[in-house]
Scaffold this active site. Structure first.
Site, PDB file in Angstrom:
ATOM      1  N   GLN A  58      95.677  30.966 -84.160  1.00 42.64           N
ATOM      2  CA  GLN A  58      95.348  32.138 -84.961  1.00 42.64           C
ATOM      3  C   GLN A  58      95.784  33.437 -84.296  1.00 42.64           C
ATOM      4  O   GLN A  58      95.841  34.488 -84.957  1.00 42.64           O
ATOM      5  CB  GLN A  58      93.848  32.187 -85.255  1.00 42.64           C
ATOM      6  CG  GLN A  58      92.981  32.467 -84.047  1.00 42.64           C
ATOM      7  CD  GLN A  58      91.503  32.418 -84.374  1.00 42.64           C
ATOM      8  OE1 GLN A  58      90.978  31.365 -84.703  1.00 42.64           O
ATOM      9  NE2 GLN A  58      90.826  33.564 -84.289  1.00 42.64           N
ATOM     10  N   CYS A  64      89.434  32.913 -87.836  1.00 39.83           N
ATOM     11  CA  CYS A  64      88.959  31.532 -87.704  1.00 39.83           C
ATOM     12  C   CYS A  64      88.274  31.058 -88.981  1.00 39.83           C
ATOM     13  O   CYS A  64      88.397  29.893 -89.364  1.00 39.83           O
ATOM     14  CB  CYS A  64      88.044  31.379 -86.506  1.00 39.83           C
ATOM     15  SG  CYS A  64      86.489  32.293 -86.614  1.00 39.83           S
ATOM     16  N   HIS A 205      81.799  31.943 -84.573  1.00 42.39           N
ATOM     17  CA  HIS A 205      83.048  31.189 -84.637  1.00 42.39           C
ATOM     18  C   HIS A 205      82.925  30.097 -85.697  1.00 42.39           C
ATOM     19  O   HIS A 205      81.816  29.613 -85.972  1.00 42.39           O
ATOM     20  CB  HIS A 205      83.385  30.565 -83.278  1.00 42.39           C
ATOM     21  CG  HIS A 205      84.761  29.973 -83.224  1.00 42.39           C
ATOM     22  ND1 HIS A 205      85.890  30.684 -83.566  1.00 42.39           N
ATOM     23  CD2 HIS A 205      85.198  28.719 -82.904  1.00 42.39           C
ATOM     24  CE1 HIS A 205      86.946  29.913 -83.439  1.00 42.39           C
ATOM     25  NE2 HIS A 205      86.554  28.714 -83.046  1.00 42.39           N
TER      26      HIS A 205
END
Length: 258
Positions: A58, A64, A205
């Site tokens: 990424q 993400c 995340h």
């Protein structure tokens, strides 16, 4: 250098966009919809051709949540439609808008991606390749057939039910707190070495849950990340299973495609 970039990417992620995701069509998991099945000791969707796409990177973009959402859609597209196309994360970076701002690389929620796919579908990565920076949106008419999201299913905070759903429905979107040391993980079963997850419950995340196993009596999940193949176990990682480590069972879902 790569570790530093990963750390920067991790820090800019924020998983609560302004989009009121509770208004997006969704349902809670119905435990009666998946009758009990004796599950294997080890299982991974990587062993089913086409379901889990290769690891990507990424970069410095806080995307993400886009990678995990797109990967969940890809899994459903492969399992239910036999279509193994790689879909475009870049389209989401360029085009996701919460009504006031473009989300770009600033982070968001999977419902942002699912809502976009509900109305537009998702372009293929071939038509809309990734460059990790926000550009002008050019998505019109590029949506791959079958990528429209009708709704999503939110799973309960129960790792055995999550395991059952993973086995029968396909790869799952997850979010969790990434504690100190996560950005430098180099293999093995990741655990909360410093006890940070016990005091920090912020989910910062997201990734794709694809399987499980056990090693030396230690149960683990198998997860696909978006930090490149040099991170973790060639881009994948194992995380302790059965104790809701770092809130890994708190926000788990899968999309339902038209």
């Amino acid at each position: 250098m790569k570790t530093a970039i990963i750390f920067i990417a991790l820090q800019v992620i924020y998983l609560a966009s302004a989009y009121p995701y509770n208004q997006f069509p969704h349902s809670n998991f119905n435990v009666n919809s998946l009758p009990y099945t004796a599950l294997p000791e080890y299982f991974s969707w990587r062993d089913v051709p086409g379901v889990v796409r290769p690891i990507q990177y990424q970069g410095q973009c806080g995307s993400c949540f886009i990678f995990a959402s797109i990967a969940a859609i890809e899994g459903q597209l492969s399992i239910h439609f036999g279509n193994h196309q790689k879909l475009s994360e870049q389209e989401m970076i360029d085009c996701l808008h919460d009504g006031q701002h473009y989300l770009g690389c600033k982070g968001g929620h999977y419902s942002d991606v699912f809502d976009f796919a509900r109305h537009n579908g998702i372009a293929s990565a071939y038509d809309y390749p990734y460059n990790g920076q926000q550009n002008v949106c050019r998505s019109q008419g590029l949506g791959v057939h079958g990528t429209h999201v009708r709704s999503y299913v939110q799973l309960p905070r129960d790792e055995e039910m999550i395991r059952n759903a993973l086995y029968k429905q396909g790869p799952l979107f997850i979010s969790f707190h990434a504690p100190t040391g996560f950005d430098q993980h180099a293999g093995g079963i990741f655990s909360d070495y410093y006890g940070e997850c016990q005091i920090n419950h912020k989910r910062d995340h997201t990734a794709l849950l694809i399987g499980w196993g056990s090693e030396g009596g230690h149960d683990y999940w198998i997860i696909k990340n978006s930090y490149g193949t040099w991170w973790g176990d060639a881009g994948f990682f194992k995380m302790t299973r059965g104790v809701n480590l770092c809130g890994i069972a708190d926000d788990v879902s899968y999309p339902i495609l038209y």
